[in-house]
Scaffold this motif. Structure first.
Motif, PDB file in Angstrom:
ATOM      1  N   PRO A   1       0.820  -1.215   0.000  1.00 15.78           N
ATOM      2  CA  PRO A   1       0.000   0.000   0.000  1.00 15.78           C
ATOM      3  C   PRO A   1       0.859   1.271   0.000  1.00 15.78           C
ATOM      4  O   PRO A   1       1.964   1.301   0.546  1.00 15.78           O
ATOM      5  N   LEU A   2       0.314   2.303  -0.613  1.00 21.31           N
ATOM      6  CA  LEU A   2       0.961   3.608  -0.694  1.00 21.31           C
ATOM      7  C   LEU A   2       0.274   4.537   0.302  1.00 21.31           C
ATOM      8  O   LEU A   2      -0.955   4.530   0.414  1.00 21.31           O
ATOM      9  N   VAL A   3       1.059   5.349   1.029  1.00 17.87           N
ATOM     10  CA  VAL A   3       0.505   6.290   2.003  1.00 17.87           C
ATOM     11  C   VAL A   3       1.010   7.691   1.676  1.00 17.87           C
ATOM     12  O   VAL A   3       2.219   7.909   1.548  1.00 17.87           O
ATOM     13  N   ILE A   4       0.077   8.665   1.549  1.00 21.79           N
ATOM     14  CA  ILE A   4       0.408  10.016   1.121  1.00 21.79           C
ATOM     15  C   ILE A   4       0.135  11.012   2.248  1.00 21.79           C
ATOM     16  O   ILE A   4      -0.945  11.001   2.843  1.00 21.79           O
ATOM     17  N   PRO A   5       1.100  11.882   2.570  1.00 22.85           N
ATOM     18  CA  PRO A   5       0.881  12.898   3.607  1.00 22.85           C
ATOM     19  C   PRO A   5      -0.170  13.926   3.177  1.00 22.85           C
ATOM     20  O   PRO A   5      -0.474  14.064   1.988  1.00 22.85           O
ATOM     21  N   PRO A   6      -0.709  14.691   4.131  1.00 18.03           N
ATOM     22  CA  PRO A   6      -1.651  15.765   3.793  1.00 18.03           C
ATOM     23  C   PRO A   6      -1.002  16.814   2.887  1.00 18.03           C
ATOM     24  O   PRO A   6       0.191  17.103   2.998  1.00 18.03           O
ATOM     25  N   LYS A   7      -1.791  17.344   1.963  1.00 23.35           N
ATOM     26  CA  LYS A   7      -1.352  18.423   1.074  1.00 23.35           C
ATOM     27  C   LYS A   7      -0.061  18.072   0.320  1.00 23.35           C
ATOM     28  O   LYS A   7       0.815  18.898   0.140  1.00 23.35           O
ATOM     29  N   ASP A   8       0.049  16.822  -0.102  1.00 26.11           N
ATOM     30  CA  ASP A   8       1.275  16.383  -0.756  1.00 26.11           C
ATOM     31  C   ASP A   8       0.919  15.487  -1.941  1.00 26.11           C
ATOM     32  O   ASP A   8      -0.245  15.124  -2.145  1.00 26.11           O
ATOM     33  N   ALA A   9       1.936  15.111  -2.726  1.00 31.33           N
ATOM     34  CA  ALA A   9       1.723  14.272  -3.904  1.00 31.33           C
ATOM     35  C   ALA A   9       2.970  13.434  -4.147  1.00 31.33           C
ATOM     36  O   ALA A   9       4.062  13.763  -3.672  1.00 31.33           O
ATOM     37  N   VAL A  10       2.799  12.336  -4.893  1.00 35.68           N
ATOM     38  CA  VAL A  10       3.922  11.488  -5.258  1.00 35.68           C
ATOM     39  C   VAL A  10       3.710  10.988  -6.688  1.00 35.68           C
ATOM     40  O   VAL A  10       2.579  10.728  -7.100  1.00 35.68           O
ATOM     41  N   ALA A  11       4.802  10.907  -7.432  1.00 35.05           N
ATOM     42  CA  ALA A  11       4.754  10.381  -8.795  1.00 35.05           C
ATOM     43  C   ALA A  11       5.468   9.039  -8.833  1.00 35.05           C
ATOM     44  O   ALA A  11       6.472   8.830  -8.142  1.00 35.05           O
TER      45      ALA A  11
ATOM     46  N   VAL B   1       3.710  -0.124 -19.193  1.00 29.97           N
ATOM     47  CA  VAL B   1       3.960   0.770 -18.058  1.00 29.97           C
ATOM     48  C   VAL B   1       2.877   1.838 -17.996  1.00 29.97           C
ATOM     49  O   VAL B   1       2.380   2.297 -19.029  1.00 29.97           O
ATOM     50  N   ALA B   2       2.522   2.231 -16.782  1.00 33.12           N
ATOM     51  CA  ALA B   2       1.658   3.392 -16.576  1.00 33.12           C
ATOM     52  C   ALA B   2       2.300   4.304 -15.537  1.00 33.12           C
ATOM     53  O   ALA B   2       2.811   3.826 -14.521  1.00 33.12           O
ATOM     54  N   LYS B   3       2.295   5.602 -15.809  1.00 25.37           N
ATOM     55  CA  LYS B   3       2.793   6.585 -14.845  1.00 25.37           C
ATOM     56  C   LYS B   3       1.618   7.213 -14.113  1.00 25.37           C
ATOM     57  O   LYS B   3       0.624   7.598 -14.734  1.00 25.37           O
ATOM     58  N   LEU B   4       1.741   7.305 -12.778  1.00 28.14           N
ATOM     59  CA  LEU B   4       0.696   7.893 -11.949  1.00 28.14           C
ATOM     60  C   LEU B   4       1.256   9.079 -11.173  1.00 28.14           C
ATOM     61  O   LEU B   4       2.398   9.055 -10.712  1.00 28.14           O
ATOM     62  N   ILE B   5       0.440  10.100 -11.030  1.00 27.63           N
ATOM     63  CA  ILE B   5       0.699  11.163 -10.060  1.00 27.63           C
ATOM     64  C   ILE B   5      -0.448  11.122  -9.065  1.00 27.63           C
ATOM     65  O   ILE B   5      -1.609  11.339  -9.424  1.00 27.63           O
ATOM     66  N   VAL B   6      -0.128  10.783  -7.819  1.00 25.72           N
ATOM     67  CA  VAL B   6      -1.144  10.632  -6.767  1.00 25.72           C
ATOM     68  C   VAL B   6      -1.054  11.838  -5.854  1.00 25.72           C
ATOM     69  O   VAL B   6       0.004  12.107  -5.268  1.00 25.72           O
ATOM     70  N   SER B   7      -2.154  12.573  -5.727  1.00 25.86           N
ATOM     71  CA  SER B   7      -2.163  13.769  -4.885  1.00 25.86           C
ATOM     72  C   SER B   7      -3.192  13.635  -3.772  1.00 25.86           C
ATOM     73  O   SER B   7      -4.251  13.021  -3.943  1.00 25.86           O
TER      74      SER B   7
END
Length: 213
Positions: free
Chosen positions: A69-79, A136-142
């Protein structure tokens, strides 16, 4: 591999599949793959081997489950990147003469048993750098919220999507995932995930998909 090929005697290998072109008399070229054969009258046009979305038996969605699983901080994003299944179209001009699936097909139910839909299914690590996989797929998770948010999978609309490719790899369009409330929203942008890729299709964005389950 992907791209245009002269209609002359040669082998074209695409992952676990092999296309054999064999020149015959009278300007004829025989196209063979496994037990499938097409006879082509050569007029100088090139054979096109192109990536296609993994629709399988006619599904509209692709579900990619993250191995961790991926975990994202508040007000942040990851590619990042994920491995994604693809299929192959073989064309002369605008005519598709062959279509086949690479690797093993996997499917899963998305949603409740009484109201869910069947999706093409893939388990993949979440990579911070582009993997060597053929698809391949690229994701930007915000995460625009004020809370930490987890993400275990992404469900992507793929029916009618454009595709992108270079010689040895195929790419889905850039995917934007927004963690809204309790339902992530996925946008298949239709745009290439990086510069310098060849396009299949018009590069149009698909309607956003809200992951309710």
């Amino acid at each position: 591999m992907f791209g245009e090929h002269e209609l002359r005697t040669q082998f074209i290998k695409i992952a676990d599949k092999k296309i054999h072109l064999l020149e015959d008399k009278g300007g004829i070229v025989r196209y063979r793959r496994d037990d499938f054969e097409v006879i082509i009258k050569n007029n100088g046009e090139k054979l096109k081997v192109l990536p296609a979305p993994a629709l399988g038996y006619g599904v509209k969605l692709l579900m990619i489950k993250f191995r961790d699983p991926l975990v994202i901080p508040p007000k942040d994003a990851v590619a990042g990147f994920v491995e994604a299944p693809i299929e192959v179209d073989v064309k002369i001009g605008d005519l598709t003469i062959d279509h086949f699936i690479l690797g093993k097909e996997k499917y899963a139910l998305y949603g409740a048993i009484e109201a869910g839909v069947i999706c093409r299914y893939q388990v993949s690590p979440f990579y911070t750098e582009e993997p060597e996989s053929i698809g391949v797929a690229k994701l930007i998770v915000s995460n625009p919220s004020s809370e930490w948010k987890p993400l275990e999978r992404v469900v992507v609309p793929i029916k009618g999507t454009s595709m992108y490719y270079e010689n040895t790899k195929a790419y889905y369009p850039l995917l934007l995932v927004t963690l809204k409330n309790h339902s992530p929203e996925v946008n298949n942008t239709g745009r290439p995930p990086k510069e310098g890729l060849n396009a299949v299709g018009k590069g149009l964005s698909l309607p956003n998909f809200l992951m309710r389950w």
